[in-house]
Design an enzyme around this catalytic site. Structure first.
Site, short mmCIF file in Angstrom:
data_model
loop_
_atom_site.label_atom_id
_atom_site.label_comp_id
_atom_site.label_asym_id
_atom_site.label_seq_id
_atom_site.Cartn_x
_atom_site.Cartn_y
_atom_site.Cartn_z
N GLU A 25 1.54 -48.06 -13.94
CA GLU A 25 1.08 -49.34 -13.35
C GLU A 25 1.78 -50.47 -14.07
OE1 GLU A 25 -3.32 -50.26 -12.80
OE2 GLU A 25 -2.57 -52.21 -13.49
N HIS A 44 -3.97 -51.92 -6.32
CA HIS A 44 -4.01 -52.67 -7.58
C HIS A 44 -4.99 -53.85 -7.46
CE1 HIS A 44 -2.81 -55.44 -10.74
NE2 HIS A 44 -2.35 -54.39 -11.38
N ASP A 104 0.05 -50.92 -17.96
CA ASP A 104 -0.16 -52.24 -17.37
C ASP A 104 0.71 -53.28 -18.06
OD1 ASP A 104 -1.08 -54.07 -15.55
OD2 ASP A 104 -3.12 -54.17 -16.32
MN MN Z 1 -1.99 -54.12 -13.52
#
Ligand code: MN
Length: 376
Positions: A41, A208, A332
């Site tokens: 991600e 997301h 992330d």
């Molecule tokens: Mn993210």
């Protein structure tokens, strides 16, 4: 530099294997290789999208997400400016950060809220351009980057065609949808062309987070609740629940939905979700389209990632509840620190086989990313 070293090591190992000494030589010198690390991600941006956002954020009716982005876009605090710089870098700077933390590969996706705040024409054009740029970056660094196709759900038929283009001509690995599109969710029939194209091309859809439409003024407005603290999970968990309960997974049984942040809370709720489905169906309160328990669909059609949730007990719970094949690792980047995500997964209380699955092989299989050469 990292690629060269690995390529070199690979050919050395190959030569030794041919001589029948690879195992012993490895054990005596380096020990077992560390797991391949494929982060799933990982955000990027394009200059065109940022310019479009600036135009919207300056207006009186800015979306709640872009209101949160104002300080980034204004270039306020240096650290925030550097976040913007990191998002725009899909080349050497990003790879240097990956090398510094032992991250082998990033699966890139257009950062939230992506093109979903634009009108349809602008959204389609910026998504297409972003996918071209992404494909170029992957072509330049095929062992370090893979990527998800950005789409404009505002134009469902165009989005379906872009999924086809992205998965075939551009060689990308799935689809990114930054949750709701102007308050609408993918279970609604107008979006089914998107689900159909994703299923047809074996393209998992990564849902997301973004903020609720009324995040500035509604019940999530105070106490920083609208974003990563709680509102993102509430909104994106809702999106996941709509897909789960609507029956679209009966219509598109091979569709794969990916949720970050340890499943946006859903794994924790599965008992109660099953309980209410059984009770409401039995009592006639609900005419459900489902033919098996919600948790069965969740295990069949959903995958979750560890993005922003570096908690070993949560990981343990999710693996127990969903199975080790349904959990993928994520950082992330650049919103969370790679060092934290790597330290968390290196030390997580799982055996080596599960660690390798979560770190990379589950994601490689799901997204069709070839890492075999570098995991042997
Ligand atoms: Mn993210």
């Amino acid at each position: 530099m990292g690629i060269d070293r690995r390529t070199f090591m690979g050919s050395v190992a190959g030569g030794m294997a041919a001589l029948g000494v690879a195992g012993r030589a490895k054990a005596q010198t380096a020990g077992p290789a560390r797991p391949f690390r494929l982060a799933t991600e990982e955000a990027f941006a394009t200059p065109e999208m940022i310019e479009g956002w600036r135009g919207i954020a300056a207006g009186v009716s800015a979306s709640a997400d872009l209101a949160q982005w104002r300080t980034f876009l204004d270039g306020g605090f240096p650290s925030r400016t550097s976040i913007l710089g990191k998002l725009l870098d899909i080349g050497d700077g990003r790879i240097a950060d990956m090398d510094a933390h032992g991250v082998d590969m990033q699966l890139l996706s257009l950062t939230s809220p992506g093109v979903q705040v634009f009108n349809a024409d602008q959204a389609v054009a910026i998504a297409r351009d972003a996918n071209d740029r992404l494909a170029e970056a992957v072509a330049r660094h095929p062992t370090r980057f893979a990527g998800l196709v950005a789409i404009a759900p505002q134009a469902p038929e165009e989005a379906a065609r872009e999924i086809e283009r992205g998965m075939t001509r551009l060689g990308l690995n799935g689809v990114i949808v930054n949750s709701h599109t102007r308050g609408e969710y993918l279970d609604e029939e107008k979006f089914w062309p998107i689900l159909e194209a994703a299923e047809a091309h074996d393209a998992p859809i990564y849902i997301h987070p973004r903020a609720f439409e009324d995040a500035d003024t509604g019940p999530y407005a105070p106490y920083e609740l609208s974003g990563a603290r709680w509102g993102f999970a509430a909104e994106t968990g809702l999106h996941g629940m709509r897909l789960l309960m609507s029956g679209v997974l009966e219509r598109f049984p091979r569709l794969k939905i990916v949720l970050g942040h340890a499943g946006e809370g859903i794994p924790y709720w599965l008992y109660r979700i099953d309980y209410t489905w059984e009770a409401f169906t039995r009592s006639g309160v609900e005419q459900s389209a489902l033919t098996m328990k919600p948790s069965d669909y969740f295990r069949r059609n959903f995958r979750i990632t560890t993005s922003g949730m570096n908690d070993p007990q949560v990981l343990d719970f999710c693996i127990e509840r969903l199975g080790p094949e349904n959990v993928l690792w994520a950082i992330d980047y650049p919103f969370q620190r790679a060092a934290d995500a790597v330290a968390f997964m290196d030390s997580a209380p799982v055996d080596d086989e599960v660690r390798r699955k979560v770190y990379a092989t589950n994601a490689a299989e799901l997204f069709g990313i070839d890492i075999a050469e570098r995991t042997t």
